[in-house]
Structure formats: structure tokens, C-alpha cells
Design a protein around this motif. Structure first.
Motif, short mmCIF file in Angstrom:
data_model
loop_
_atom_site.label_atom_id
_atom_site.label_comp_id
_atom_site.label_asym_id
_atom_site.label_seq_id
_atom_site.Cartn_x
_atom_site.Cartn_y
_atom_site.Cartn_z
N LEU A 60 85.08 -125.84 148.82
CA LEU A 60 84.58 -124.95 147.77
C LEU A 60 85.05 -125.41 146.41
O LEU A 60 84.29 -125.39 145.43
N VAL A 109 88.95 -114.90 153.83
CA VAL A 109 87.76 -115.46 153.20
C VAL A 109 87.91 -115.55 151.69
O VAL A 109 88.77 -114.91 151.10
N TYR A 121 78.27 -113.86 149.85
CA TYR A 121 78.54 -114.96 150.77
C TYR A 121 80.03 -115.29 150.67
O TYR A 121 80.58 -115.41 149.57
N VAL A 123 83.26 -117.71 152.50
CA VAL A 123 83.63 -118.82 153.37
C VAL A 123 85.02 -118.52 153.95
O VAL A 123 85.91 -118.05 153.25
N THR A 130 83.43 -121.41 158.16
CA THR A 130 82.18 -120.70 158.43
C THR A 130 81.81 -119.84 157.23
O THR A 130 82.67 -119.22 156.60
N VAL A 131 80.51 -119.78 156.92
CA VAL A 131 80.03 -118.93 155.83
C VAL A 131 79.40 -117.69 156.45
O VAL A 131 78.57 -117.78 157.36
N HIS A 132 79.82 -116.52 155.94
CA HIS A 132 79.31 -115.23 156.40
C HIS A 132 78.56 -114.55 155.26
O HIS A 132 78.94 -114.67 154.09
N ARG A 133 77.51 -113.82 155.63
CA ARG A 133 76.82 -112.94 154.69
C ARG A 133 77.40 -111.55 154.88
O ARG A 133 77.51 -111.06 156.01
N LEU A 167 80.46 -124.91 154.75
CA LEU A 167 79.91 -124.88 153.39
C LEU A 167 78.82 -125.94 153.25
O LEU A 167 77.80 -125.70 152.60
N PHE A 170 75.79 -124.47 154.66
CA PHE A 170 75.26 -123.46 153.74
C PHE A 170 74.47 -124.12 152.61
O PHE A 170 73.39 -123.66 152.26
#
Length: 190
Positions: A60, A109, A121, A123, A130-133, A167, A170
Motif C-alpha cells: 500500500l 486492516v 476498501y 487491506v 486480502t482486500v475486503h469491502r 492489493l 484489487f
């Protein structure tokens, strides 16, 4: 994260955005807002981000330093990736610990973006990244959570949902969504 890959991604997202503005958004009955990619974060901004959030994933940080903020309010329902100053201003715990997502994931996160529909969003800080919504989630005591109990509507599109394995993944999905919108105005849910 591979620097050349991120630089190429930036060029691709800029090109797809230009096509979307020319071929799709220009047909809309309103004047589009500014669609922006970058500028990349400065060394001072990256240092401040690392100092205040020492747990921030290196991938990131690399995207911040090579791409910067992404603001595409008129592409699909809108896509945003925050700049470092915004990330520092987003909800943060006062105890110096990272935010978390609740059950069933229970992971630390960093929230780094959003869509035009109110989802965030985030990470994860583990090796996978892992990327979560996070859609319609409650934020309390440093934790994002969602409880569907007592909810009277379809909850299949709300809550905490993994949307990308990393990421990198994503970024690919975001680029694919912008490219699909540029073709025919299709709106993809990341």
C-alpha cells in the motif's frame, strides 16, 4: 510489489479513464467532475504515514508512492483510493493500534479506498494482504463490524466481504472495472 507493474497500472487506469470519459460519460446529461490519478505521495507524506501507522503494508505504501490518490467520481458509481493525508484522517484508534474487521475475519486492516455507494476498501495486515469491502458496517472501538440480525432487507450485498486476494489483485479488478465501464457503461461491483 513490483514498481514497473504499478507504474504500468497507473498508465492503464489513466488511459481507461480517458476512454470512459470520451465514449461513455460524454453521453451523460451532466458535466463530469474531475477524474484524477495522482500525484504520487511525496517522501515526506510517506514518512508521515509510516510514522503514524508503522503497520501499513509495504504494498500500500508503494502504491501511494508510485500512484497517489485515485479519484474517479464519474466512472461507474465512483472509485476512490485515498491519499496518505486522508488515510491519516480516516477513523483511527486513539490507542495507536490498527483498525480491525470483526467476525468472522477478526483481522487488522488499513482502510485505503471507497466506492460511490458508501463502501470502504480495507487491506489486511497479514502476509496475504486480502482486500475486503466494508458496506454498511458499524465502526466502534476501532472495529468495523456488521450484524444482520433483525435486518429486514436483503443482506447479500452488505457486510464484510473479501473482494481481492491481494492489493495487486484489487488493482487488477479496479482496472478491469474501469475498462468495462469504458466499453459500454457497465458497472462492476469490486
Amino acid at each position: 510489489m513490483d514498481e514497473q507493474r504499478v507504474v504500468a497500472w497507473r498508465a492503464s487506469i489513466e488511459a481507461a479513464t480517458a476512454r470512459a470519459l470520451r465514449d461513455v460519460v460524454s453521453t451523460f446529461p451532466f458535466e463530469p467532475g474531475a477524474q484524477e490519478v495522482g500525484p504520487p505521495a511525496s517522501a515526506a507524506q510517506l514518512a508521515q504515514l509510516r510514522a503514524r501507522m508503522p503497520w501499513i503494508p509495504g504494498d500500500l505504501l508503494a502504491v501511494c508512492g508510485l500512484v497517489g490518490a485515485v479519484s474517479l467520481p464519474d466512472i461507474a458509481n465512483g472509485y476512490l483510493m485515498f491519499d496518505p493525508e486522508y488515510m491519516l484522517g480516516v477513523r483511527h484508534r486513539d490507542d495507536g493500534l490498527p483498525d480491525r474487521i470483526g467476525a468472522p475475519f477478526d483481522e487488522d486492516v488499513v482502510v485505503f479506498g471507497s466506492d460511490g455507494g458508501g463502501a470502504l476498501y480495507a487491506v489486511t495486515l497479514d502476509q496475504a494482504g486480502t482486500v475486503h469491502r466494508l458496506r454498511e458496517c458499524r465502526y466502534e472501538a476501532g472495529t468495523y463490524s456488521f450484524d444482520a440480525v433483525g435486518t429486514s432487507y436483503d443482506t447479500s450485498h452488505v457486510g464484510i466481504t473479501p473482494v481481492a486476494e491481494s492489493l495487486d489483485d484489487f488493482l487488477d479488478k479496479l482496472l478491469n472495472a474501469v475498462e468495462a465501464f469504458a466499453v459500454d457503461g457497465s458497472i462492476a461491483d469490486l
